[in-house]
Design a protein around this motif. Structure first.
Motif, PDB file in Angstrom:
ATOM      1  N   VAL A   1     -28.421 -28.322   3.954  1.00 17.92           N
ATOM      2  CA  VAL A   1     -29.054 -27.045   3.591  1.00 17.92           C
ATOM      3  C   VAL A   1     -29.828 -27.277   2.304  1.00 17.92           C
ATOM      4  O   VAL A   1     -29.311 -27.899   1.378  1.00 17.92           O
ATOM      5  CB  VAL A   1     -27.990 -25.951   3.381  1.00 17.92           C
ATOM      6  CG1 VAL A   1     -28.632 -24.662   2.913  1.00 17.92           C
ATOM      7  CG2 VAL A   1     -27.193 -25.731   4.647  1.00 17.92           C
ATOM      8  N   SER A   2     -31.054 -26.776   2.266  1.00 15.95           N
ATOM      9  CA  SER A   2     -31.870 -27.065   1.076  1.00 15.95           C
ATOM     10  C   SER A   2     -31.412 -26.211  -0.107  1.00 15.95           C
ATOM     11  O   SER A   2     -30.881 -25.116   0.050  1.00 15.95           O
ATOM     12  CB  SER A   2     -33.337 -26.793   1.362  1.00 15.95           C
ATOM     13  OG  SER A   2     -33.564 -25.401   1.391  1.00 15.95           O
ATOM     14  N   TRP A   3     -31.629 -26.774  -1.322  1.00 15.26           N
ATOM     15  CA  TRP A   3     -31.317 -26.052  -2.543  1.00 15.26           C
ATOM     16  C   TRP A   3     -32.055 -24.732  -2.575  1.00 15.26           C
ATOM     17  O   TRP A   3     -31.552 -23.728  -3.010  1.00 15.26           O
ATOM     18  CB  TRP A   3     -31.757 -26.861  -3.773  1.00 15.26           C
ATOM     19  CG  TRP A   3     -30.956 -28.078  -4.007  1.00 15.26           C
ATOM     20  CD1 TRP A   3     -31.156 -29.311  -3.458  1.00 15.26           C
ATOM     21  CD2 TRP A   3     -29.812 -28.196  -4.859  1.00 15.26           C
ATOM     22  NE1 TRP A   3     -30.210 -30.180  -3.919  1.00 15.26           N
ATOM     23  CE2 TRP A   3     -29.369 -29.525  -4.793  1.00 15.26           C
ATOM     24  CE3 TRP A   3     -29.126 -27.294  -5.686  1.00 15.26           C
ATOM     25  CZ2 TRP A   3     -28.285 -29.983  -5.507  1.00 15.26           C
ATOM     26  CZ3 TRP A   3     -28.046 -27.758  -6.408  1.00 15.26           C
ATOM     27  CH2 TRP A   3     -27.631 -29.088  -6.298  1.00 15.26           C
ATOM     28  N   ARG A   4     -33.313 -24.814  -2.110  1.00 15.11           N
ATOM     29  CA  ARG A   4     -34.159 -23.634  -2.190  1.00 15.11           C
ATOM     30  C   ARG A   4     -33.578 -22.488  -1.363  1.00 15.11           C
ATOM     31  O   ARG A   4     -33.551 -21.355  -1.792  1.00 15.11           O
ATOM     32  CB  ARG A   4     -35.567 -23.981  -1.702  1.00 15.11           C
ATOM     33  CG  ARG A   4     -36.556 -22.884  -1.983  1.00 15.11           C
ATOM     34  CD  ARG A   4     -37.941 -23.308  -1.626  1.00 15.11           C
ATOM     35  NE  ARG A   4     -38.421 -24.378  -2.497  1.00 15.11           N
ATOM     36  CZ  ARG A   4     -39.654 -24.850  -2.459  1.00 15.11           C
ATOM     37  NH1 ARG A   4     -40.504 -24.385  -1.574  1.00 15.11           N
ATOM     38  NH2 ARG A   4     -40.034 -25.799  -3.270  1.00 15.11           N
ATOM     39  N   GLU A   5     -33.063 -22.847  -0.179  1.00 11.85           N
ATOM     40  CA  GLU A   5     -32.509 -21.783   0.648  1.00 11.85           C
ATOM     41  C   GLU A   5     -31.236 -21.211   0.015  1.00 11.85           C
ATOM     42  O   GLU A   5     -31.027 -20.004  -0.010  1.00 11.85           O
ATOM     43  CB  GLU A   5     -32.188 -22.296   2.058  1.00 11.85           C
ATOM     44  CG  GLU A   5     -31.784 -21.134   2.967  1.00 11.85           C
ATOM     45  CD  GLU A   5     -31.319 -21.554   4.349  1.00 11.85           C
ATOM     46  OE1 GLU A   5     -31.443 -22.739   4.691  1.00 11.85           O
ATOM     47  OE2 GLU A   5     -30.820 -20.675   5.074  1.00 11.85           O
ATOM     48  N   PHE A   6     -30.388 -22.110  -0.513  1.00 10.35           N
ATOM     49  CA  PHE A   6     -29.105 -21.677  -1.070  1.00 10.35           C
ATOM     50  C   PHE A   6     -29.313 -20.759  -2.277  1.00 10.35           C
ATOM     51  O   PHE A   6     -28.731 -19.684  -2.364  1.00 10.35           O
ATOM     52  CB  PHE A   6     -28.286 -22.901  -1.476  1.00 10.35           C
ATOM     53  CG  PHE A   6     -26.872 -22.589  -1.865  1.00 10.35           C
ATOM     54  CD1 PHE A   6     -25.934 -22.167  -0.935  1.00 10.35           C
ATOM     55  CD2 PHE A   6     -26.464 -22.734  -3.186  1.00 10.35           C
ATOM     56  CE1 PHE A   6     -24.631 -21.893  -1.302  1.00 10.35           C
ATOM     57  CE2 PHE A   6     -25.155 -22.458  -3.561  1.00 10.35           C
ATOM     58  CZ  PHE A   6     -24.239 -22.039  -2.621  1.00 10.35           C
ATOM     59  N   PHE A   7     -30.168 -21.190  -3.202  1.00 10.29           N
ATOM     60  CA  PHE A   7     -30.322 -20.412  -4.433  1.00 10.29           C
ATOM     61  C   PHE A   7     -31.419 -19.354  -4.344  1.00 10.29           C
ATOM     62  O   PHE A   7     -31.493 -18.480  -5.202  1.00 10.29           O
ATOM     63  CB  PHE A   7     -30.589 -21.346  -5.620  1.00 10.29           C
ATOM     64  CG  PHE A   7     -29.376 -22.126  -6.017  1.00 10.29           C
ATOM     65  CD1 PHE A   7     -28.286 -21.492  -6.597  1.00 10.29           C
ATOM     66  CD2 PHE A   7     -29.306 -23.492  -5.792  1.00 10.29           C
ATOM     67  CE1 PHE A   7     -27.160 -22.205  -6.955  1.00 10.29           C
ATOM     68  CE2 PHE A   7     -28.176 -24.208  -6.148  1.00 10.29           C
ATOM     69  CZ  PHE A   7     -27.099 -23.566  -6.728  1.00 10.29           C
ATOM     70  N   GLY A   8     -32.291 -19.460  -3.351  1.00 14.48           N
ATOM     71  CA  GLY A   8     -33.397 -18.511  -3.280  1.00 14.48           C
ATOM     72  C   GLY A   8     -33.248 -17.493  -2.164  1.00 14.48           C
ATOM     73  O   GLY A   8     -33.828 -16.410  -2.215  1.00 14.48           O
ATOM     74  N   GLY A   9     -32.456 -17.837  -1.139  1.00 15.18           N
ATOM     75  CA  GLY A   9     -32.395 -16.984   0.042  1.00 15.18           C
ATOM     76  C   GLY A   9     -31.605 -15.709  -0.193  1.00 15.18           C
ATOM     77  O   GLY A   9     -30.719 -15.655  -1.046  1.00 15.18           O
ATOM     78  N   THR A  10     -31.913 -14.696   0.568  1.00 18.35           N
ATOM     79  CA  THR A  10     -31.204 -13.423   0.422  1.00 18.35           C
ATOM     80  C   THR A  10     -30.403 -13.098   1.669  1.00 18.35           C
ATOM     81  O   THR A  10     -29.930 -11.985   1.839  1.00 18.35           O
ATOM     82  CB  THR A  10     -32.196 -12.275   0.170  1.00 18.35           C
ATOM     83  OG1 THR A  10     -33.153 -12.279   1.218  1.00 18.35           O
ATOM     84  CG2 THR A  10     -32.890 -12.435  -1.166  1.00 18.35           C
ATOM     85  N   ASP A  11     -30.245 -14.071   2.551  1.00 15.19           N
ATOM     86  CA  ASP A  11     -29.521 -13.830   3.788  1.00 15.19           C
ATOM     87  C   ASP A  11     -28.309 -14.743   3.844  1.00 15.19           C
ATOM     88  O   ASP A  11     -28.446 -15.968   3.935  1.00 15.19           O
ATOM     89  CB  ASP A  11     -30.443 -14.087   4.978  1.00 15.19           C
ATOM     90  CG  ASP A  11     -29.701 -13.954   6.300  1.00 15.19           C
ATOM     91  OD1 ASP A  11     -28.827 -13.062   6.388  1.00 15.19           O
ATOM     92  OD2 ASP A  11     -29.977 -14.738   7.222  1.00 15.19           O
ATOM     93  N   TRP A  12     -27.114 -14.175   3.752  1.00 18.62           N
ATOM     94  CA  TRP A  12     -25.898 -14.980   3.806  1.00 18.62           C
ATOM     95  C   TRP A  12     -25.187 -14.695   5.111  1.00 18.62           C
ATOM     96  O   TRP A  12     -24.567 -13.653   5.287  1.00 18.62           O
ATOM     97  CB  TRP A  12     -24.990 -14.665   2.614  1.00 18.62           C
ATOM     98  CG  TRP A  12     -23.754 -15.496   2.609  1.00 18.62           C
ATOM     99  CD1 TRP A  12     -22.513 -15.118   3.022  1.00 18.62           C
ATOM    100  CD2 TRP A  12     -23.636 -16.851   2.171  1.00 18.62           C
ATOM    101  NE1 TRP A  12     -21.636 -16.158   2.879  1.00 18.62           N
ATOM    102  CE2 TRP A  12     -22.289 -17.238   2.357  1.00 18.62           C
ATOM    103  CE3 TRP A  12     -24.545 -17.788   1.656  1.00 18.62           C
ATOM    104  CZ2 TRP A  12     -21.832 -18.510   2.037  1.00 18.62           C
ATOM    105  CZ3 TRP A  12     -24.077 -19.046   1.339  1.00 18.62           C
ATOM    106  CH2 TRP A  12     -22.736 -19.404   1.526  1.00 18.62           C
TER     107      TRP A  12
END
Lengths: 314, 300
Positions: free
Chosen positions: A63-74
């Motif tokens: 999982v990319s860092w960008r998705e983990f720290f930037g994403g709003t969907d968990w």
């Protein structure tokens, strides 16, 4: 206290020192065993880091860092999965914020009362009561938040309050950390030298002025340390949020809704029997690593602050 | 509240110094402080009354003679959880007390605080004391349950809880050891006792009440912990008592958590009753600790 000052008596010398003539190996062995016990705590920290880092690294290879720290969907269990950690972080911060709003005024006022106003007798009655508050299991607080506080809120507030909500969890968590805030703040206030108080009284100050304008500012770094430690407790608290705040990741700032915190996610994801190799299993460790880093930073800051206020007046 | 007709100039001056307006603000502040403390106390009282009231119908012998049952809540008890708690806590005490006290002795009696590694150990312990308990669950899951292959057993739970309360044991044992005055040590050393003889025969006996107090409080914290055990496989429904170190188990807080998650009202009652049992155990332990502190506390 030095331990092993074996005197250098060369064989054949006539004058023997009064020191021990032969080294006591037993003493040395005991010291090493005791040191080993102390090192268990270091091993614990190493163990925490070792258990967190490899699965977290593996998680971020998928999982990319960008998705983990930037994403709003968990939604790690959904298809397609979402790994944006923001909903968990905002829920954690919101509930922590509510808890601090409850704990800081009440804890600080209790500390001022116990340190500046209370007679020794009232102090010896109230302090154990506060300690009991700290000793109540968090599962009990969670139960109370869900079954008592939430219905009261639903009754009192004119708006719709979810069965699981952040407000009840935050309020109860705030009460839980009052003793943490109160006891450390009181320590800091007790460390303020009496001469400062006397000086202020000599200038005609009242008790309230002395408390608020002299003692509290003088103890400020200790008080801030207490608050930071309280914050860290609130961020890391699990059972109250797992029981009373709900288990749905929800990116909202409305405290009347259900939401899932970082600890809540770890608890609900970890209570199943997940296969070690699965990405979902590693997700627990990634969130755990984030939680550990956050609380570690706060604890460290708190320890530093406590150290500073201790050094000022000694 | 002004005194009727001050007689002397001095008294008149005094009454002007503490003017009535000023005193009103003072009293309001005093009341505000007391009210804050009262809120905490009232909350505690409400909580206790609420759980006793809720759990009252089920506060009977069935609670400890019967096993949990999902289908028939009216016949469910918490025996496996009570026995599981006893197992886990005894083992936790067995692991963490010797290690914790030994570490405390090292840090108080041997360690040179100027050395970097001793300071590191010290800061590390302070920090560990504030690490969230669920992180210990992750440690137990990653290292003890899966890494060492102990699985979801009594021993995994006990080892994890030992590590969790170890900092508390160390910190309180250090305080107890520090409270023993140096003259005791110097006197013993002057009579020719070795360092370890001094510690084991003079310092430790004198510090034991303090160490016991701290240890009981630490263990009572471990009894109430649920978060790490959620990760360590205690959440499953267990209808038997543990039989050994490698046995599956449940503990009271986890049993309570399970019952809270059930929607039927009978389980809420059961949860309340189990909470009362848990709180009684904890209050008993706390009062023993306070008793020990009051009875054996020496004034040097």
């Amino acid at each position: 206290m030095t331990t092993n000052s074996v005197s250098n008596t060369a064989p054949g010398t006539v004058r023997r020192s009064l020191g021990r003539t032969r080294p006591r190996y037993g003493e040395r062995v005991i010291q090493v065993v005791l040191l080993a016990a102390a090192l268990v705590s270091v091993a614990t920290t190493v163990g925490i880091v070792v258990s967190l880092v490899p699965p977290t690294v593996e998680f971020f290879s998928q999982v990319s860092w960008r998705e983990f720290f930037g994403g709003t969907d968990w939604a790690p269990l959904f298809n397609p999965p979402g790994y944006g950690v923001w909903p968990l972080v905002t829920a954690t911060l919101l509930i922590t914020g509510i808890a601090i709003l409850v704990a800081v005024p009440l804890g600080l006022a209790s500390a001022i009362y116990l340190s500046e106003y209370a007679t020794p007798r009232t102090r010896t009655t109230f302090k154990p009561i506060l300690e009991i508050l700290a000793g109540i299991p968090t599962v009990v607080y969670g139960f109370f938040a869900l079954k008592f506080v939430t219905p009261q809120l639903q009754h009192l507030l004119p708006v719709n309050v979810d069965v699981f909500n952040a407000l009840a969890a935050g309020i109860v968590m705030g009460i839980m950390i009052i003793p943490t805030v109160a006891s450390l703040s009181e320590d800091a206030m007790a460390a303020v030298p009496q001469a400062l108080r006397h000086g202020a009284y000599a200038l005609g100050s009242t008790k309230r002025t002395v408390s608020l304008r002299v003692v509290v500012p003088a103890a400020l770094s200790g008080i801030v340390a207490a608050i930071v430690l309280g914050l860290s407790r609130a961020v890391g608290e699990t059972m109250i949020v797992a029981i009373a705040a709900g288990n749905q990741p929800n990116l909202t700032f409305n405290p009347l809704q259900a939401m899932q915190t970082m600890t809540g996610f770890i608890a609900s994801a970890g209570s199943g029997d997940l296969p070690t190799a699965s990405l979902h299993y590693k997700t627990i460790f990634a969130v755990g690593a984030l939680l550990f880093v956050m609380t570690f930073a706060m604890n460290f800051l708190s320890i530093r602050l406590v150290r500073r206020f201790r050094e000022v007046y000694e | 509240m002004t005194a009727p007709a001050p007689a002397t100039t001095r008294e008149r001056a005094m009454s002007r110094l503490r003017g009535p307006r000023l005193r009103l603000g003072e009293q309001a502040f005093h009341v505000l402080l007391l009210a804050s403390l009262a809120i905490a106390v009232l909350f505690l009282a409400t909580l206790l009354v609420y759980v006793v009231y809720q759990g009252w119908p089920r506060l009977d012998a069935r609670l400890w003679t019967d096993f949990p049952s999902i289908r028939r809540p009216e016949r469910a008890g918490a025996q496996s959880a009570i026995f599981g708690t006893l197992w886990v806590i005894s083992l936790t005490a067995l692991f963490c007390l010797p290690v914790g006290v030994a570490a405390a002795i090292y840090l108080e009696e041997y360690a040179d605080p100027k050395r970097w590694y001793n300071r590191l150990i010290e800061i590390n312990i302070q920090n560990l004391a504030a690490v969230p308990s669920i992180v210990y669950g992750i440690l137990g899951l990653g290292v003890i349950a899966r890494g060492l292959g102990f699985g979801p057993t009594v021993i995994t739970a006990a080892l994890t809880l030992s590590l969790l309360v170890l900092p508390v044991v160390i910190i309180s044992a250090r305080e107890a050891i520090r409270a023993v005055p140096n003259s005791v040590r110097l006197g013993s050393l002057a009579l020719g006792a070795t360092h370890w003889q001094t510690i084991s025969r003079q310092v430790l006996p004198a510090a034991i009440p303090g160490i016991a107090t701290g240890s009981i409080l630490a263990l009572s914290r471990a009894i109430g912990e649920a978060a790490p055990l959620l990760l360590l496989g205690a959440a499953t429904y267990v209808a038997f008592n543990p039989e050994g170190l490698a046995s599956a188990y449940t503990v009271l807080p986890i049993q309570i958590y399970n019952w809270i998650s059930q929607s039927r009202a009978e389980f809420t009652t059961l949860a309340s009753a189990a909470i009362v049992v848990l709180l009684v155990i904890l209050l008993a332990m706390n009062s023993v600790a306070i008793l020990l502190r009051n009875r054996f506390q020496k004034r040097w």
